[in-house]
Design a protein around this motif. Structure first.
Motif, PDB file in Angstrom:
ATOM      1  N   SER A 187       0.841  -1.184   0.000  1.00 36.11           N
ATOM      2  CA  SER A 187       0.000   0.000   0.000  1.00 36.11           C
ATOM      3  C   SER A 187       0.884   1.244   0.000  1.00 36.11           C
ATOM      4  O   SER A 187       1.971   1.249   0.580  1.00 36.11           O
ATOM      5  N   GLY A 188       0.452   2.277  -0.666  1.00 37.47           N
ATOM      6  CA  GLY A 188       1.199   3.519  -0.707  1.00 37.47           C
ATOM      7  C   GLY A 188       2.263   3.550  -1.794  1.00 37.47           C
ATOM      8  O   GLY A 188       3.025   4.497  -1.906  1.00 37.47           O
ATOM      9  N   ARG A 189       2.301   2.540  -2.626  1.00 36.32           N
ATOM     10  CA  ARG A 189       3.291   2.465  -3.704  1.00 36.32           C
ATOM     11  C   ARG A 189       2.824   3.326  -4.874  1.00 36.32           C
ATOM     12  O   ARG A 189       1.644   3.376  -5.194  1.00 36.32           O
ATOM     13  N   THR A 190       3.765   4.018  -5.525  1.00 34.55           N
ATOM     14  CA  THR A 190       3.463   4.871  -6.673  1.00 34.55           C
ATOM     15  C   THR A 190       4.153   4.329  -7.912  1.00 34.55           C
ATOM     16  O   THR A 190       5.344   3.996  -7.879  1.00 34.55           O
ATOM     17  N   PHE A 191       3.390   4.260  -9.004  1.00 36.55           N
ATOM     18  CA  PHE A 191       3.923   3.837 -10.300  1.00 36.55           C
ATOM     19  C   PHE A 191       3.741   5.007 -11.251  1.00 36.55           C
ATOM     20  O   PHE A 191       2.623   5.472 -11.465  1.00 36.55           O
ATOM     21  N   GLU A 192       4.829   5.503 -11.815  1.00 41.30           N
ATOM     22  CA  GLU A 192       4.744   6.646 -12.718  1.00 41.30           C
ATOM     23  C   GLU A 192       5.410   6.305 -14.043  1.00 41.30           C
ATOM     24  O   GLU A 192       6.579   5.891 -14.077  1.00 41.30           O
ATOM     25  N   GLY A 193       4.639   6.438 -15.138  1.00 41.59           N
ATOM     26  CA  GLY A 193       5.168   6.146 -16.465  1.00 41.59           C
ATOM     27  C   GLY A 193       5.471   4.676 -16.682  1.00 41.59           C
ATOM     28  O   GLY A 193       6.272   4.330 -17.548  1.00 41.59           O
ATOM     29  N   CYS A 194       4.835   3.810 -15.926  1.00 40.06           N
ATOM     30  CA  CYS A 194       5.095   2.366 -16.025  1.00 40.06           C
ATOM     31  C   CYS A 194       4.165   1.699 -17.025  1.00 40.06           C
ATOM     32  O   CYS A 194       3.049   2.170 -17.273  1.00 40.06           O
ATOM     33  N   THR A 195       4.621   0.598 -17.586  1.00 36.39           N
ATOM     34  CA  THR A 195       3.830  -0.208 -18.509  1.00 36.39           C
ATOM     35  C   THR A 195       3.700  -1.608 -17.920  1.00 36.39           C
ATOM     36  O   THR A 195       4.688  -2.181 -17.453  1.00 36.39           O
ATOM     37  N   PHE A 196       2.479  -2.114 -17.962  1.00 38.71           N
ATOM     38  CA  PHE A 196       2.184  -3.451 -17.450  1.00 38.71           C
ATOM     39  C   PHE A 196       1.714  -4.287 -18.636  1.00 38.71           C
ATOM     40  O   PHE A 196       0.679  -3.993 -19.234  1.00 38.71           O
ATOM     41  N   LEU A 197       2.490  -5.313 -18.996  1.00 42.93           N
ATOM     42  CA  LEU A 197       2.209  -6.140 -20.168  1.00 42.93           C
ATOM     43  C   LEU A 197       1.874  -7.567 -19.758  1.00 42.93           C
ATOM     44  O   LEU A 197       2.669  -8.216 -19.054  1.00 42.93           O
ATOM     45  N   ARG A 198       0.719  -8.048 -20.197  1.00 40.45           N
ATOM     46  CA  ARG A 198       0.305  -9.434 -19.979  1.00 40.45           C
ATOM     47  C   ARG A 198       0.444  -9.872 -18.514  1.00 40.45           C
ATOM     48  O   ARG A 198       0.904 -10.974 -18.212  1.00 40.45           O
ATOM     49  N   CYS A 199       0.051  -8.999 -17.606  1.00 37.54           N
ATOM     50  CA  CYS A 199       0.133  -9.302 -16.167  1.00 37.54           C
ATOM     51  C   CYS A 199      -1.173  -9.919 -15.685  1.00 37.54           C
ATOM     52  O   CYS A 199      -2.254  -9.524 -16.127  1.00 37.54           O
ATOM     53  N   ASP A 200      -1.068 -10.887 -14.789  1.00 37.58           N
ATOM     54  CA  ASP A 200      -2.257 -11.467 -14.168  1.00 37.58           C
ATOM     55  C   ASP A 200      -2.417 -10.845 -12.785  1.00 37.58           C
ATOM     56  O   ASP A 200      -1.772 -11.254 -11.829  1.00 37.58           O
ATOM     57  N   LEU A 201      -3.284  -9.850 -12.728  1.00 40.10           N
ATOM     58  CA  LEU A 201      -3.544  -9.134 -11.478  1.00 40.10           C
ATOM     59  C   LEU A 201      -4.961  -9.408 -10.991  1.00 40.10           C
ATOM     60  O   LEU A 201      -5.533  -8.618 -10.248  1.00 40.10           O
ATOM     61  N   SER A 202      -5.512 -10.546 -11.418  1.00 39.36           N
ATOM     62  CA  SER A 202      -6.853 -10.903 -10.952  1.00 39.36           C
ATOM     63  C   SER A 202      -6.801 -11.096  -9.439  1.00 39.36           C
ATOM     64  O   SER A 202      -5.847 -11.658  -8.911  1.00 39.36           O
ATOM     65  N   TYR A 203      -7.794 -10.564  -8.788  1.00 42.49           N
ATOM     66  CA  TYR A 203      -7.928 -10.607  -7.324  1.00 42.49           C
ATOM     67  C   TYR A 203      -6.825  -9.823  -6.600  1.00 42.49           C
ATOM     68  O   TYR A 203      -6.706  -9.920  -5.379  1.00 42.49           O
ATOM     69  N   ALA A 204      -6.016  -9.070  -7.305  1.00 38.64           N
ATOM     70  CA  ALA A 204      -4.925  -8.315  -6.673  1.00 38.64           C
ATOM     71  C   ALA A 204      -5.496  -7.224  -5.781  1.00 38.64           C
ATOM     72  O   ALA A 204      -6.550  -6.645  -6.068  1.00 38.64           O
ATOM     73  N   ASP A 205      -4.797  -6.923  -4.711  1.00 35.06           N
ATOM     74  CA  ASP A 205      -5.175  -5.815  -3.839  1.00 35.06           C
ATOM     75  C   ASP A 205      -4.286  -4.623  -4.199  1.00 35.06           C
ATOM     76  O   ASP A 205      -3.129  -4.547  -3.796  1.00 35.06           O
ATOM     77  N   LEU A 206      -4.842  -3.714  -5.001  1.00 35.19           N
ATOM     78  CA  LEU A 206      -4.117  -2.519  -5.428  1.00 35.19           C
ATOM     79  C   LEU A 206      -4.506  -1.313  -4.579  1.00 35.19           C
ATOM     80  O   LEU A 206      -4.203  -0.170  -4.920  1.00 35.19           O
ATOM     81  N   SER A 207      -5.145  -1.557  -3.461  1.00 34.70           N
ATOM     82  CA  SER A 207      -5.634  -0.494  -2.584  1.00 34.70           C
ATOM     83  C   SER A 207      -4.495   0.408  -2.131  1.00 34.70           C
ATOM     84  O   SER A 207      -3.415  -0.063  -1.780  1.00 34.70           O
ATOM     85  N   GLY A 208      -4.757   1.704  -2.172  1.00 41.94           N
ATOM     86  CA  GLY A 208      -3.803   2.682  -1.678  1.00 41.94           C
ATOM     87  C   GLY A 208      -2.643   2.969  -2.609  1.00 41.94           C
ATOM     88  O   GLY A 208      -1.755   3.744  -2.272  1.00 41.94           O
ATOM     89  N   GLN A 209      -2.635   2.381  -3.797  1.00 41.12           N
ATOM     90  CA  GLN A 209      -1.547   2.629  -4.739  1.00 41.12           C
ATOM     91  C   GLN A 209      -1.920   3.756  -5.683  1.00 41.12           C
ATOM     92  O   GLN A 209      -3.088   4.103  -5.836  1.00 41.12           O
TER      93      GLN A 209
END
Length: 189
Positions: A21-43
């Motif tokens: 939580s609290g992580r920042t991604f700037e200018g990033c690219t996500f390719l063919r990622c499996d983020l099903s059920y991922a908790d991206l809260s607070g990012q």
């Protein structure tokens, strides 16, 4: 301490690669990622691109999306109503967003292109000048939604009650006008 990732490419990553939580991604690219059920809260995602990713049922409570694009992603059942309001700006192209929730969000000028939006909830959202280009909106819910200037000219499958939504200058094709008359039970051929 807050972790900031800049200009990184995440390929075939899973939820563990984006943890924290609290992580920042700037200018990033996500390719063919499996983020099903991922908790991206607070990012926070700023100027990021998700391409060919699975984000089905990802949790996005207090998640920030600023100028973030989703291309050819599966994002079923995401509750975007829980995202941060500050700077919220994203676009979707070729995505499956079925059963996702946008309730109460201010999404002026949002662009959906060639997306499936089956049973999405847009209740009380501000979709002023939104574009629904070649989108399927079967059983999507529009209630007390601001659709002023929205473009539905190439959208299909929608049912919108003009008496229950603000629709000044919204655009529709002549062939899709039946979707505005559903509540009257008319047979239109």
């Amino acid at each position: 301490m807050e972790q900031i990732d800049q200009d990184r490419v995440f390929e075939h990553a899973d939820a563990s690669a984006l943890g924290g939580s609290g992580r920042t991604f700037e200018g990033c690219t996500f390719l063919r990622c499996d983020l099903s059920y991922a908790d991206l809260s607070g990012q926070l995602f700023i100027d990021c691109l998700f391409r060919d990713c699975n984000l089905s049922l990802a949790r996005v409570a207090n998640t920030g999306f600023q100028d973030t694009g989703f291309r050819n992603c599966k994002i079923t059942g995401a509750d975007f109503s829980q995202c941060r309001d500050f700077g919220l700006s994203f676009s979707f192209s070729g995505c499956i967003l079925d059963y996702s929730v946008f309730h109460g969000k201010k999404l002026k000028n949002i662009r959906f292109e060639d997306c499936s939006l089956t049973e999405c909830d847009f209740t009380q959202a501000d979709l002023t000048k939104a574009s629904f280009i070649q989108c399927r909106l079967d059983r999507a819910v529009f209630s007390r939604t601001n659709l002023s200037g929205a473009d539905f000219t190439s959208a299909s499958g929608f049912s919108i009650d003009p008496e229950n939504n603000r629709m000044t200058k919204a655009r529709f094709s002549a062939g899709s006008l039946a979707g505005l008359l559903d509540k009257y039970g008319l047979v239109i051929r």
